[in-house]
Design a protein around this motif. Structure first.
Motif, short mmCIF file in Angstrom:
data_model
loop_
_atom_site.label_atom_id
_atom_site.label_comp_id
_atom_site.label_asym_id
_atom_site.label_seq_id
_atom_site.Cartn_x
_atom_site.Cartn_y
_atom_site.Cartn_z
N TYR A 1 42.24 5.35 -8.15
CA TYR A 1 43.63 4.90 -8.09
C TYR A 1 44.24 5.18 -6.72
CZ TYR A 1 48.68 5.39 -8.44
OH TYR A 1 50.03 5.32 -8.18
N VAL A 2 44.03 6.38 -6.20
CA VAL A 2 44.57 6.75 -4.88
C VAL A 2 44.01 5.82 -3.81
CG1 VAL A 2 44.65 8.56 -3.10
CG2 VAL A 2 44.99 9.16 -5.53
N GLN A 3 42.72 5.57 -3.87
CA GLN A 3 42.08 4.70 -2.88
C GLN A 3 42.62 3.27 -2.98
OE1 GLN A 3 37.79 4.28 -3.26
NE2 GLN A 3 37.61 4.40 -1.04
N GLU A 4 42.72 2.77 -4.20
CA GLU A 4 43.25 1.43 -4.39
C GLU A 4 44.70 1.33 -3.90
OE1 GLU A 4 43.97 -1.93 -7.86
OE2 GLU A 4 43.44 0.11 -8.45
N HIS A 5 45.49 2.35 -4.19
CA HIS A 5 46.88 2.35 -3.75
C HIS A 5 46.97 2.36 -2.22
CE1 HIS A 5 50.99 3.76 -3.04
NE2 HIS A 5 51.25 3.09 -4.16
N LEU A 6 46.10 3.10 -1.57
CA LEU A 6 46.09 3.11 -0.11
C LEU A 6 45.74 1.74 0.44
CD1 LEU A 6 46.34 4.46 2.64
CD2 LEU A 6 44.01 5.34 2.34
N VAL A 7 44.74 1.10 -0.13
CA VAL A 7 44.34 -0.24 0.33
C VAL A 7 45.51 -1.22 0.16
CG1 VAL A 7 42.82 -2.22 -0.14
CG2 VAL A 7 41.87 0.09 -0.03
N VAL A 8 46.14 -1.20 -0.99
CA VAL A 8 47.28 -2.10 -1.25
C VAL A 8 48.41 -1.80 -0.27
CG1 VAL A 8 49.09 -2.69 -2.91
CG2 VAL A 8 46.69 -2.55 -3.65
N THR A 9 48.70 -0.53 -0.05
CA THR A 9 49.77 -0.14 0.88
C THR A 9 49.44 -0.60 2.30
OG1 THR A 9 50.28 1.77 -0.50
CG2 THR A 9 51.12 1.81 1.76
N LEU A 10 48.20 -0.43 2.71
CA LEU A 10 47.81 -0.82 4.08
C LEU A 10 47.84 -2.33 4.28
CD1 LEU A 10 44.82 1.61 4.72
CD2 LEU A 10 47.15 1.77 5.64
N THR A 11 47.51 -3.07 3.25
CA THR A 11 47.44 -4.54 3.40
C THR A 11 48.76 -5.23 3.12
OG1 THR A 11 46.64 -4.77 1.12
CG2 THR A 11 44.97 -4.65 2.87
N SER A 12 49.78 -4.46 2.77
CA SER A 12 51.09 -5.07 2.51
C SER A 12 52.00 -4.97 3.72
CB SER A 12 51.73 -4.39 1.30
OG SER A 12 52.04 -3.04 1.60
N ARG A 13 51.45 -5.05 4.87
CA ARG A 13 52.24 -4.90 6.11
C ARG A 13 53.11 -6.07 6.30
NH1 ARG A 13 48.24 -1.62 10.15
NH2 ARG A 13 47.73 -0.14 8.60
N VAL B 1 53.39 5.85 0.82
CA VAL B 1 54.64 5.12 0.89
C VAL B 1 54.72 4.41 2.23
CG1 VAL B 1 57.15 5.37 0.85
CG2 VAL B 1 55.74 6.89 -0.54
N ARG B 2 55.06 3.11 2.20
CA ARG B 2 55.25 2.39 3.44
C ARG B 2 56.72 2.49 3.84
NH1 ARG B 2 53.00 -0.27 6.95
NH2 ARG B 2 51.08 -0.74 5.86
N ARG B 3 56.93 2.93 5.07
CA ARG B 3 58.27 3.01 5.65
C ARG B 3 58.28 2.15 6.90
NH1 ARG B 3 58.69 9.48 5.26
NH2 ARG B 3 58.74 9.64 2.99
N ALA B 4 59.42 2.05 7.51
CA ALA B 4 59.55 1.21 8.72
C ALA B 4 58.59 1.66 9.82
CB ALA B 4 60.98 1.24 9.23
N ASP B 5 58.33 2.96 9.91
CA ASP B 5 57.47 3.48 10.98
C ASP B 5 56.01 3.59 10.58
OD1 ASP B 5 57.89 5.60 9.23
OD2 ASP B 5 57.91 7.11 10.83
#
Length: 157
Positions: free
Chosen positions: A145-157, A5-9
């Motif tokens: 799926y977990v790996q792909e979700h992490l990549v998407v989460t990291l690149t959606s900054r 999950v991406r949060r403000a911090d």
């Protein structure tokens, strides 16, 4: 559940307790593989591929100078992920943690792919159709799926 999950911090774990338990077990098993006799385990070829395919001498020379450091880094990455899963670390993932997660998920998928006999996309398709190893195949897919979700989460900054 959503793995990250991406949060403000920053990026936080969003795994359920069951998912954490499964990943904890898998990272423990990965560390056992890395601590074991790699020369006797076929997964070694997947995790430490020849640097110079077709040139055994050059590949052996390269491995002589790099495998120890690569093994140490893989073990460290798995330990970092294990610490996040077991609550020894909390808060948001730092840049080094993010890389440890990505690399450990890759190592887990490589290990499972080796156990399933998956070497390329054709093998991957065939293993979906096979009855044997369905549970392990589900874990392999879930890790993707977990790996792909992490990549998407990291690149959606």
């Amino acid at each position: 559940m959503i793995p990250f999950v991406r949060r403000a911090d920053g990026v936080h774990l969003g795994l359920s307790s069951g998912e954490r338990g499964l990943l904890t077990s898998l990272t423990e098993q990965l560390r056992q593989v890395l601590d074991g006799d790699l020369s006797a385990d076929p997964v070694t070829e997947r995790m430490f591929p020849d640097a110079y395919p077709g040139d055994d001498e050059a590949s052996a020379e390269f491995r002589k100078y790099t495998q120890s450091d690569l093994l140490s880094q893989k073990t460290t990455n798995a330990t970092v992920v294990h610490e996040w899963l077991t609550g020894a670390r909390d808060g948001s993932l730092g840049a080094e943690d993010e890389q440890a997660w990505l690399r450990t998920l890759t190592d887990l998928r490589l290990t499972i792919a080796d156990r399933l006999g998956i070497e390329d996309a054709d093998d991957e398709e065939r293993s979906v159709e096979a009855d044997a190893g369905v549970g392990l195949r589900d874990v392999y897919d879930w890790l993707g799926y977990v790996q792909e979700h992490l990549v998407v989460t990291l690149t959606s900054r």
